[in-house]
Scaffold this motif. Structure first.
Motif, mmCIF file in Angstrom:
data_model
loop_
_atom_site.group_PDB
_atom_site.id
_atom_site.type_symbol
_atom_site.label_atom_id
_atom_site.label_comp_id
_atom_site.label_asym_id
_atom_site.label_seq_id
_atom_site.Cartn_x
_atom_site.Cartn_y
_atom_site.Cartn_z
ATOM 1 N N VAL A 163 -6.311 -4.774 -6.676
ATOM 2 C CA VAL A 163 -4.870 -4.544 -6.526
ATOM 3 C C VAL A 163 -4.209 -5.896 -6.339
ATOM 4 O O VAL A 163 -4.679 -6.708 -5.556
ATOM 5 C CB VAL A 163 -4.552 -3.641 -5.309
ATOM 6 C CG1 VAL A 163 -3.059 -3.535 -5.080
ATOM 7 C CG2 VAL A 163 -5.155 -2.259 -5.474
ATOM 8 N N ASP A 170 -5.221 6.788 -0.274
ATOM 9 C CA ASP A 170 -6.005 7.605 -1.213
ATOM 10 C C ASP A 170 -6.552 6.766 -2.359
ATOM 11 O O ASP A 170 -7.683 6.980 -2.810
ATOM 12 C CB ASP A 170 -5.150 8.750 -1.772
ATOM 13 C CG ASP A 170 -4.759 9.758 -0.703
ATOM 14 O OD1 ASP A 170 -5.430 9.803 0.347
ATOM 15 O OD2 ASP A 170 -3.785 10.500 -0.923
ATOM 16 N N GLU A 171 -5.763 5.823 -2.840
ATOM 17 C CA GLU A 171 -6.206 4.942 -3.913
ATOM 18 C C GLU A 171 -7.349 4.041 -3.440
ATOM 19 O O GLU A 171 -8.338 3.835 -4.145
ATOM 20 C CB GLU A 171 -5.034 4.090 -4.405
ATOM 21 C CG GLU A 171 -5.358 3.175 -5.544
ATOM 22 C CD GLU A 171 -4.184 2.334 -6.003
ATOM 23 O OE1 GLU A 171 -4.329 1.682 -7.038
ATOM 24 O OE2 GLU A 171 -3.129 2.320 -5.326
ATOM 25 N N ARG A 197 -10.618 5.857 -3.333
ATOM 26 C CA ARG A 197 -11.228 5.954 -4.666
ATOM 27 C C ARG A 197 -11.972 4.665 -5.011
ATOM 28 O O ARG A 197 -13.046 4.707 -5.594
ATOM 29 C CB ARG A 197 -10.169 6.258 -5.730
ATOM 30 C CG ARG A 197 -9.709 7.698 -5.718
ATOM 31 C CD ARG A 197 -8.972 8.077 -6.974
ATOM 32 N NE ARG A 197 -7.864 7.202 -7.290
ATOM 33 C CZ ARG A 197 -6.611 7.363 -6.890
ATOM 34 N NH1 ARG A 197 -6.297 8.389 -6.119
ATOM 35 N NH2 ARG A 197 -5.669 6.515 -7.247
ATOM 36 N N ALA A 230 -1.283 -0.680 -2.041
ATOM 37 C CA ALA A 230 -2.095 0.472 -2.450
ATOM 38 C C ALA A 230 -2.052 1.522 -1.346
ATOM 39 O O ALA A 230 -2.097 1.197 -0.170
ATOM 40 C CB ALA A 230 -3.526 0.041 -2.708
ATOM 41 N N LYS A 231 -1.955 2.776 -1.762
ATOM 42 C CA LYS A 231 -1.987 3.870 -0.795
ATOM 43 C C LYS A 231 -3.432 4.103 -0.351
ATOM 44 O O LYS A 231 -4.374 3.738 -1.042
ATOM 45 C CB LYS A 231 -1.422 5.135 -1.424
ATOM 46 C CG LYS A 231 0.050 5.018 -1.734
ATOM 47 C CD LYS A 231 0.581 6.300 -2.292
ATOM 48 C CE LYS A 231 2.067 6.139 -2.580
ATOM 49 N NZ LYS A 231 2.628 7.326 -3.195
#
Length: 76
Positions: free
Chosen positions: A61, A69-70, A73, A66-67
């Motif tokens: 990123v 949840d991201e 992942r 970035a959230k």
């Protein structure tokens, strides 16, 4: 796993660091989380935008937040 949150200490960088720590805790992965705020170190890493997130030497990123949840992942 080595995770670096890169940024010069702005509010957005701090929030990204918080999201990374929460994601690591939720996934239970074995990760070393480091906050890189030193400008010379940021330049050495080749990062041009903040905030940025680097996992095991790979920039995943750059220039945005970035959230959680991201990030989860990315950790899986």
């Amino acid at each position: 796993m080595k995770i670096k949150v890169i940024g010069a200490g702005c509010e957005t960088c701090d929030k990204l660091y918080e999201h990374v720590r929460e994601a690591v805790a939720e996934t239970g992965c074995d990760a070393e989380v480091e906050k890189v705020e030193d400008l010379l170190e940021i330049v050495k890493l080749g990062v041009m935008s903040a905030p940025s997130l680097m996992i095991d030497g790979k920039l995943v990123v750059s220039g945005r937040m970035a959230k959680k949840d991201e990030i989860i992942r990315f950790l899986k």
